[in-house]
Design a protein around this motif. Structure first.
Motif, PDB file in Angstrom:
ATOM      1  N   THR A 202      -3.123  -4.616  -8.327  1.00  0.00           N
ATOM      2  CA  THR A 202      -3.850  -5.306  -7.386  1.00  0.00           C
ATOM      3  C   THR A 202      -3.144  -5.766  -6.274  1.00  0.00           C
ATOM      4  O   THR A 202      -1.832  -5.702  -6.115  1.00  0.00           O
ATOM      5  N   HIS A 203      -3.647  -6.225  -5.088  1.00  0.00           N
ATOM      6  CA  HIS A 203      -3.175  -6.588  -3.807  1.00  0.00           C
ATOM      7  C   HIS A 203      -3.390  -8.144  -3.863  1.00  0.00           C
ATOM      8  O   HIS A 203      -2.993  -8.934  -2.880  1.00  0.00           O
ATOM      9  N   ALA A 204      -4.459  -8.790  -4.756  1.00  0.00           N
ATOM     10  CA  ALA A 204      -4.846  -9.870  -4.472  1.00  0.00           C
ATOM     11  C   ALA A 204      -4.132 -11.011  -5.535  1.00  0.00           C
ATOM     12  O   ALA A 204      -3.727 -11.218  -6.836  1.00  0.00           O
TER      13      ALA A 204
ATOM     14  N   SER B 258       0.857  -1.109  -0.011  1.00  0.00           N
ATOM     15  CA  SER B 258      -0.089  -0.057   0.035  1.00  0.00           C
ATOM     16  C   SER B 258       0.935   1.236   0.165  1.00  0.00           C
ATOM     17  O   SER B 258       1.723   1.330   0.782  1.00  0.00           O
ATOM     18  N   GLY B 259       0.807   2.202  -0.863  1.00  0.00           N
ATOM     19  CA  GLY B 259       1.169   3.399  -1.017  1.00  0.00           C
ATOM     20  C   GLY B 259       2.466   3.327  -1.834  1.00  0.00           C
ATOM     21  O   GLY B 259       3.282   4.392  -2.105  1.00  0.00           O
ATOM     22  N   ALA B 260       2.786   2.057  -2.554  1.00  0.00           N
ATOM     23  CA  ALA B 260       3.773   2.124  -3.290  1.00  0.00           C
ATOM     24  C   ALA B 260       3.843   3.066  -4.606  1.00  0.00           C
ATOM     25  O   ALA B 260       4.797   3.194  -5.221  1.00  0.00           O
ATOM     26  N   GLY B 261       2.687   3.126  -5.135  1.00  0.00           N
ATOM     27  CA  GLY B 261       2.599   3.871  -6.233  1.00  0.00           C
ATOM     28  C   GLY B 261       1.752   3.256  -7.493  1.00  0.00           C
ATOM     29  O   GLY B 261       1.833   3.892  -8.511  1.00  0.00           O
ATOM     30  N   LYS B 262       1.252   2.167  -7.177  1.00  0.00           N
ATOM     31  CA  LYS B 262       0.463   1.450  -8.232  1.00  0.00           C
ATOM     32  C   LYS B 262      -0.780   2.310  -8.802  1.00  0.00           C
ATOM     33  O   LYS B 262      -0.857   2.721 -10.151  1.00  0.00           O
ATOM     34  N   SER B 263      -1.582   2.990  -7.953  1.00  0.00           N
ATOM     35  CA  SER B 263      -2.543   3.650  -8.561  1.00  0.00           C
ATOM     36  C   SER B 263      -2.246   4.952  -9.192  1.00  0.00           C
ATOM     37  O   SER B 263      -2.704   5.280 -10.363  1.00  0.00           O
ATOM     38  N   THR B 264      -1.134   5.523  -8.611  1.00  0.00           N
ATOM     39  CA  THR B 264      -0.776   6.789  -9.487  1.00  0.00           C
ATOM     40  C   THR B 264      -0.037   6.147 -10.721  1.00  0.00           C
ATOM     41  O   THR B 264      -0.308   6.898 -11.729  1.00  0.00           O
ATOM     42  N   LEU B 265       0.448   5.041 -10.830  1.00  0.00           N
ATOM     43  CA  LEU B 265       0.993   4.803 -12.299  1.00  0.00           C
ATOM     44  C   LEU B 265       0.076   4.393 -13.128  1.00  0.00           C
ATOM     45  O   LEU B 265      -0.080   4.706 -14.295  1.00  0.00           O
TER      46      LEU B 265
END
Ligand SMILES: Nc1ncnc2c1ncn2[C@@H]1O[C@H](COP(=O)(O)OP(=O)(O)OP(=O)(O)O)[C@@H](O)[C@H]1O
Ligand SMILES: [Mg+2]
Length: 324
Positions: A212-214, A51-58
């Motif tokens: 995803t986290h899943a 969480s917070g790694a930048g996935k959604s931003t990317l």
């Protein structure tokens, strides 16, 4: 798709050295630090990381929803870096390029399934005949032929997500970009949505980029990109296990020949500040150094008399002033 095959094709998405800094009055968050990523036609790619790694931003930058602070984004069919286009040009170009799906579906509550699916086609100025044909094909593909007249409020979470998928595909894009597509679904319903995504990939040749986290999402990817603290740390081939990332990890080397060592490995080694690197044949061996490197003692300068004072001692030996 085999890796060798993908290299022969032109990418559909190419991101070069993207940085994203979120700035507010008081804080500055560097969400992406020089990320480069390429997606090829028909690929199934997962984007994972804490969480917070930048996935959604990317994914938002890839989809043209968020401007990067610096760096370039190329979509197939558009010769220019899309971050240089106006918002209207981006919206128009995106219709042919990518369908977007999020954790919370963005369906219009008073429109039924068919109307929701067709909406994007009308906005894109497609011919009615083409819209009708694609809508029929897509509603069938996502398994909702029996629910055509239902409004979103009359559908289950998984059904809503399938409508969102059909709606995302009405303009015939080359890529589906999805952020946490199964996060608000139970595992079984999530499996059904993922089956539909697989079918979209197989039947229509649409590429998938899924943040995803899943495990269930990552399990289906042909390639997984692991991001940590705004940096692409590694890639993985298929059969990834989120509980044992070390088993499949290939560390990424960036344009400046830098690699990032995963946090879990650094923790086991007690976060060393330097590592010994040896080339042994074709292998690089990293190990803890047996001897401490000489680290110069930190010193402060006394503001009164200019004498150097070791940081451990707070008082200047020359003039007795407290050094800060
Ligand atoms: N609009 C924003 N303004 C300021 N900071 C933001 C904003 N959006 C994200 N961030 C910060 O940027 C970093 C990356 O966030 P991002 O949402 O991309 O992470 P993520 O990998 O998607 O996390 P998660 O798995 O929790 O969804 C985080 O430190 C986050 O707090
Ligand atoms: Mg996110």
């Amino acid at each position: 798709m085999a890796a060798g095959q993908s290299q022969l094709k032109m990418p559909i998405l190419n991101i070069e050295e993207v940085y994203k800094i979120y700035q507010s009055e008081k804080t500055e968050t560097i969400a992406l630090r020089g990320v480069s990523m390429t997606i090829y036609p028909g690929e199934k790619v997962a984007l994972i990381g804490p969480s917070g790694a930048g996935k959604s931003t990317l994914v938002n930058i890839s989809a043209g929803l968020l401007p990067p602070t610096s760096g370039k984004i190329f979509w197939s069919g558009i010769s220019r870096d899309i971050s240089r286009l106006s918002p209207e040009q981006i919206v128009r170009a995106r219709r042919k390029f990518a369908g977007l799906v999020f954790q919370e579906t963005k369906l219009i509550p008073h429109l039924n399934v068919v109307q929701n699916v067709k909406l994007g086609g009308h906005l894109a100025g497609m011919e009615n005949k083409e819209i009708d044909e694609r809508c029929d094909m897509l509603v069938d593909l996502v398994g909702l032929s029996e629910r055509k007249k239902h409004r979103p409020g009359m559908l289950s979470g998984g059904e809503k997500q399938r409508v969102a998928l059909a709606a995302a595909l009405i303009t015939n894009p080359k890529l589906v970009i999805a952020d946490e597509v199964t996060a608000s679904l139970d595992p079984l319903t999530g499996e059904h949505v993922l089956d539909v995504l697989d079918e979209i990939n197989r039947e229509l040749g649409v590429a998938l980029l899924l943040a995803t986290h899943a495990q269930q999402v990552a399990s289906r990817a042909e390639r997984t990109i692991e991001i940590e603290d705004g940096v692409i740390l590694a890639t993985h081939d298929s059969n990834i296990r989120l509980r044992d990332l070390a088993g499949t990890r290939r560390l990424a080397v960036d344009n400046q020949n830098r690699i990032s060592i995963p946090e879990d490995m650094m923790k086991i080694l007690d976060n060393p500040k330097n590592l010994k690197a040896q080339l042994v044949g074709q292998q690089i061996h990293l190990s803890l150094p047996t001897t401490e490197l000489y680290e110069p003692t930190k010193v402060h300068t006394c503001k009164v008399c200019g004498t150097l004072v070791e940081s451990g001692s707070r008082v200047c030996k020359e003039c007795g002033v407290v050094v800060t």
